[in-house]
Structures are given as C-alpha cells and as structure tokens.
Design a protein around this motif. Structure first.
Motif, PDB file in Angstrom:
ATOM      1  N   TYR A 112      -2.596   7.442 -10.943  1.00  0.00           N
ATOM      2  CA  TYR A 112      -2.001   6.407 -10.097  1.00  0.00           C
ATOM      3  C   TYR A 112      -1.780   5.105 -10.861  1.00  0.00           C
ATOM      4  N   GLU A 113      -2.687   4.786 -11.760  1.00  0.00           N
ATOM      5  CA  GLU A 113      -2.610   3.514 -12.461  1.00  0.00           C
ATOM      6  C   GLU A 113      -1.335   3.391 -13.298  1.00  0.00           C
ATOM      7  N   ASP A 114      -0.832   4.498 -13.806  1.00  0.00           N
ATOM      8  CA  ASP A 114       0.415   4.457 -14.569  1.00  0.00           C
ATOM      9  C   ASP A 114       1.612   4.194 -13.665  1.00  0.00           C
ATOM     10  N   PHE A 115       1.604   4.755 -12.462  1.00  0.00           N
ATOM     11  CA  PHE A 115       2.633   4.411 -11.477  1.00  0.00           C
ATOM     12  C   PHE A 115       2.591   2.920 -11.193  1.00  0.00           C
ATOM     13  N   GLN A 116       1.396   2.408 -10.991  1.00  0.00           N
ATOM     14  CA  GLN A 116       1.239   0.997 -10.636  1.00  0.00           C
ATOM     15  C   GLN A 116       1.711   0.080 -11.754  1.00  0.00           C
ATOM     16  N   GLN A 117       1.429   0.443 -12.986  1.00  0.00           N
ATOM     17  CA  GLN A 117       1.869  -0.369 -14.114  1.00  0.00           C
ATOM     18  C   GLN A 117       3.399  -0.433 -14.176  1.00  0.00           C
ATOM     19  N   ASP A 118       4.043   0.690 -13.925  1.00  0.00           N
ATOM     20  CA  ASP A 118       5.502   0.739 -13.954  1.00  0.00           C
ATOM     21  C   ASP A 118       6.098  -0.095 -12.823  1.00  0.00           C
ATOM     22  N   ILE A 119       5.519   0.007 -11.639  1.00  0.00           N
ATOM     23  CA  ILE A 119       5.995  -0.769 -10.491  1.00  0.00           C
ATOM     24  C   ILE A 119       5.805  -2.259 -10.745  1.00  0.00           C
ATOM     25  N   ARG A 120       4.653  -2.623 -11.302  1.00  0.00           N
ATOM     26  CA  ARG A 120       4.387  -4.035 -11.599  1.00  0.00           C
ATOM     27  C   ARG A 120       5.407  -4.581 -12.593  1.00  0.00           C
ATOM     28  N   GLN A 121       5.743  -3.782 -13.610  1.00  0.00           N
ATOM     29  CA  GLN A 121       6.682  -4.236 -14.620  1.00  0.00           C
ATOM     30  C   GLN A 121       8.062  -4.480 -14.021  1.00  0.00           C
ATOM     31  N   LEU A 122       8.497  -3.611 -13.122  1.00  0.00           N
ATOM     32  CA  LEU A 122       9.782  -3.810 -12.452  1.00  0.00           C
ATOM     33  C   LEU A 122       9.790  -5.111 -11.658  1.00  0.00           C
ATOM     34  N   CYS A 123       8.679  -5.407 -11.014  1.00  0.00           N
ATOM     35  CA  CYS A 123       8.587  -6.648 -10.236  1.00  0.00           C
ATOM     36  C   CYS A 123       8.588  -7.875 -11.147  1.00  0.00           C
ATOM     37  N   ILE A 124       7.930  -7.782 -12.277  1.00  0.00           N
ATOM     38  CA  ILE A 124       7.886  -8.890 -13.227  1.00  0.00           C
ATOM     39  C   ILE A 124       9.283  -9.175 -13.781  1.00  0.00           C
ATOM     40  N   GLU A 125      10.060  -8.121 -14.017  1.00  0.00           N
ATOM     41  CA  GLU A 125      11.392  -8.275 -14.600  1.00  0.00           C
ATOM     42  C   GLU A 125      12.385  -8.912 -13.630  1.00  0.00           C
ATOM     43  N   SER A 126      12.109  -8.863 -12.325  1.00  0.00           N
ATOM     44  CA  SER A 126      13.011  -9.454 -11.316  1.00  0.00           C
ATOM     45  C   SER A 126      12.204 -10.307 -10.350  1.00  0.00           C
ATOM     46  N   PRO A 127      11.606 -11.394 -10.831  1.00  0.00           N
ATOM     47  CA  PRO A 127      10.666 -12.155  -9.997  1.00  0.00           C
ATOM     48  C   PRO A 127      11.302 -12.844  -8.803  1.00  0.00           C
ATOM     49  N   SER A 128      12.620 -13.088  -8.864  1.00  0.00           N
ATOM     50  CA  SER A 128      13.269 -13.814  -7.771  1.00  0.00           C
ATOM     51  C   SER A 128      13.890 -12.875  -6.737  1.00  0.00           C
ATOM     52  N   GLU A 129      13.751 -11.574  -6.925  1.00  0.00           N
ATOM     53  CA  GLU A 129      14.330 -10.596  -6.000  1.00  0.00           C
ATOM     54  C   GLU A 129      13.235  -9.834  -5.268  1.00  0.00           C
ATOM     55  N   ASN A 130      13.528  -9.443  -4.032  1.00  0.00           N
ATOM     56  CA  ASN A 130      12.657  -8.516  -3.324  1.00  0.00           C
ATOM     57  C   ASN A 130      13.018  -7.092  -3.721  1.00  0.00           C
ATOM     58  N   LEU A 131      12.031  -6.343  -4.164  1.00  0.00           N
ATOM     59  CA  LEU A 131      12.226  -4.950  -4.541  1.00  0.00           C
ATOM     60  C   LEU A 131      11.554  -4.062  -3.504  1.00  0.00           C
ATOM     61  N   HIS A 132      12.271  -3.044  -3.056  1.00  0.00           N
ATOM     62  CA  HIS A 132      11.717  -2.099  -2.088  1.00  0.00           C
ATOM     63  C   HIS A 132      11.342  -0.807  -2.792  1.00  0.00           C
ATOM     64  N   PHE A 133      10.119  -0.347  -2.548  1.00  0.00           N
ATOM     65  CA  PHE A 133       9.616   0.889  -3.136  1.00  0.00           C
ATOM     66  C   PHE A 133       9.313   1.881  -2.012  1.00  0.00           C
ATOM     67  N   PHE A 134       9.876   3.075  -2.136  1.00  0.00           N
ATOM     68  CA  PHE A 134       9.760   4.088  -1.095  1.00  0.00           C
ATOM     69  C   PHE A 134       8.856   5.222  -1.569  1.00  0.00           C
ATOM     70  N   SER A 135       7.784   5.444  -0.837  1.00  0.00           N
ATOM     71  CA  SER A 135       6.956   6.617  -1.048  1.00  0.00           C
ATOM     72  C   SER A 135       7.237   7.584   0.096  1.00  0.00           C
ATOM     73  N   GLY A 136       7.296   8.862  -0.209  1.00  0.00           N
ATOM     74  CA  GLY A 136       7.588   9.835   0.835  1.00  0.00           C
ATOM     75  C   GLY A 136       8.933  10.483   0.643  1.00  0.00           C
ATOM     76  N   TYR A 137       9.494  10.366  -0.551  1.00  0.00           N
ATOM     77  CA  TYR A 137      10.790  10.984  -0.841  1.00  0.00           C
ATOM     78  C   TYR A 137      10.593  12.449  -1.218  1.00  0.00           C
ATOM     79  N   ASP A 138       9.623  12.744  -2.087  1.00  0.00           N
ATOM     80  CA  ASP A 138       9.344  14.117  -2.510  1.00  0.00           C
ATOM     81  C   ASP A 138       8.105  14.697  -1.833  1.00  0.00           C
ATOM     82  N   CYS A 139       7.581  13.995  -0.862  1.00  0.00           N
ATOM     83  CA  CYS A 139       6.386  14.446  -0.144  1.00  0.00           C
ATOM     84  C   CYS A 139       6.269  13.601   1.117  1.00  0.00           C
TER      85      CYS A 139
END
Length: 329
Positions: A112-139
């Motif tokens: 899980y921690e690797d998923f979290q690191q990737d999600i955090r990096q995406l948020c850091i790269e676009s600090p002024s935008e709201n990013l939506h993350f969807f869980s439940g696409y493949d499960c």
C-alpha cells in the motif's frame, strides 16, 4: 471463504501478508515467483473459478495511479484510478472484469505504501488543482475490507493531502472502518444501486438493495459524503417503473445535504470483453437484450439508450440539483 492462498516469494514475511494468512489458518498456502504465473495463463475457466476463488498476495511495481478513462469522473479536471485489488467478491453479470481477466482469483497488492507514495507525488506536482482518485474500478473498494484493511490504511493517508479527493465505490455493507472514525471532508462513499427486479437477476452475491441502502444511511448519518451510482442502467420490460420506484426508495431515506453526486450510465462493454463474457454465459438473458456494437463498444441501440438516459435523468432531477448530476455518455 478462502481455501487457497498464493503468495509471492518476495513478500512471504511482509507484515500485511502475515496478518492476512493468520486469518485463514486452514487455507492451503502456495508460493509463486510472480502472481502472473497463477493469474495470467490462458485456458482458465473464469466461470468455474468464480465458484471458489483463491486469494493471491502480490507486490505491484509500477502504474500505481493511472489516468481515469475519458468521461469517468464527477466534475474534476484531473481524475485517476488505483486498484489495490484485481477482481471482485461479487459476481455481477454485466461486470467488465470477467471479460478483462483470464482468472477469477482475487489479487491483492499488499504494498500500500507504494501506492500512497505515487498518489502523494501526483498531488505535489499539481498543488493548485483538486485531483480525484477513484478506488473500486478493478474491484469493490470495501467488500473485502475485513481482510485487506484497505480503507483503514488509506483514509488516514488521504487526510494528509490537501488537494486530493477519494471515492470509495462499493456495493458492500462492510462500512465498519468508516463508522469507527471521523469522516473525511474530501472523501465520497459511492454506492452502486439497481432496482430489486434487476439486481436479483444480474448482481449475484451482492447484498440486497435494501441492505446497501441501510449501510449508506449509516455512513451518511456518521457525516460522510455519499455518492449514488445508478450505473449501469439495465433494460428490461417495465424498467421505467422499476427505476422510478428505486429513486423513490433511495431519496425517501437519504439526506440531500450530505449527497455529493449522482451518476448515471447505461450498460456497455468493449466488444472483445463482451464476446468473452457471452461465451462464458451464453444462456444469460441480459445478452439477449437489444444490443448493438458501435465503435468497438457493445451497448443498447442508440434510440433505446437515449430513451433510458432521458427518462432516468428526468426522474433524478426531480430530487437533485443539476450541479450534482453527472451522466456518463
């Protein structure tokens, strides 16, 4: 419930693996080098495996959070999905997963921690935008929560991201992890709902609509924002009355002040997925509906699709403001 557990050699001593294995002391444990050795081979029978799926514990190395498909979203410009699991506890006949994968076994990625690191990096790269993350696409996001601890691990993480929204999409009643903590202001718990007359035919193993609605109301009462996902719309004779009664049932119970969004979309599958699913279930009445193939997708004839979308949208807008409504086209 789980009789066989496959475990990648590299993660045999991972703390999350040890916790999960301890929950199933009677299960057979089989090691493998990589999960694909079990999950990807051809000549597997998805329908047969679905009767008693195995659990595969694996590590994911890349592609943790991916851009969501075009049109998949609830208003944000930047949408991503991430899948801690492949395959679902339920057996919905319209589900694209049975056309996508060779195997019906569950794959759980424990890092899980690797998923979290990737999600955090995406948020850091676009600090002024709201990013939506969807869980439940493949499960289903919550169906195996007592085993995976997914929400328990990811909800505290998302509190640390000021520009991230999380959607948990589910048909499950496994909401204890939500009721045991303070609600997140940027989290939507989105329940997929169908009329009883349809769910009973094509949503095998899923909780009844009444039980889902009970869980939804508990979550909303706790203070969580909820989403309603009437997707896919399924055609059968009398669908108008069935969906009208479903909307009446839902909106007579929920608190509109804590309703985040409502989405609506018709049944559709990529043509190659549809062919595979049809081969698995040739007797399924759903596939005898007035379906056509257009631009690589199988769905209802255009006039019927438009009729269903128009009717259900009209009904929904009797209950909700237009800015909460997100039709999928």
């Amino acid at each position: 419930m789980i009789e066989t557990i496959y475990i990648e050699e590299a993660i045999l001593q991972h703390p999350r693996v040890l916790d999960i294995v301890a929950r199933f002391p009677q299960a057979r444990k089989i090691t493998c080098r990589r999960y694909g050795e079990v999950f990807n081979p051809k000549a597997q029978n998805f329908r047969l495996q679905k009767q008693q799926p195995a659990l595969i514990l694996a590590e994911k190395y890349k592609n943790f959070a991916l851009p969501a498909p075009l049109g998949y979203g609830i208003g944000a410009a930047r949408n991503y999905y991430f899948s801690h699991m492949l395959n679902c506890l339920y057996d919905c006949r319209y589900c694209f997963l049975q056309g996508m994968y060779q195997s019906a076994n569950y794959v759980l990625f424990v890092n899980y921690e690797d998923f979290q690191q990737d999600i955090r990096q995406l948020c850091i790269e676009s600090p002024s935008e709201n990013l939506h993350f969807f869980s439940g696409y493949d499960c289903d996001s919550l169906a195996l929560e007592p085993v995976t601890g997914f929400a328990e691990q990811f909800l505290p993480f998302f509190t640390t991201l000021p520009n991230a929204w999380l959607e948990l999409r589910t048909k499950s009643t496994q909401v204890r992890s939500l009721l045991n903590r303070e609600p997140l202001p940027r989290c939507i718990v989105a329940f997929s709902l169908s009329p009883d007359q349809i769910a009973e035919k094509v949503e095998a193993k899923a909780p009844s609509v009444a039980r889902r609605l009970d869980a939804l109301c508990k979550v909303q009462k706790q203070g969580w924002q909820i989403g309603l996902r009437f997707d896919p719309l399924i055609y059968q004779s009398g669908y108008q009355q069935q969906y009208r009664e479903l909307f009446e049932q839902v909106f007579s119970r929920i608190d509109l002040n804590r309703l985040h969004s409502v989405s609506l979309g018709v049944f559709r599958l990529p043509e190659n997925f549809f062919k595979k699913v049809h081969k698995l279930y040739p007797e399924e009445k759903l596939f005898a509906s007035p379906l056509v193939s257009q631009q690589g997708m199988v769905s209802y004839k255009q006039d019927l699709e438009q009729e269903m979308m128009h009717y259900c949208a009209e009904q929904l807008l009797n209950y909700i403001p237009a800015d909460k409504f997100f039709p999928c086209t």
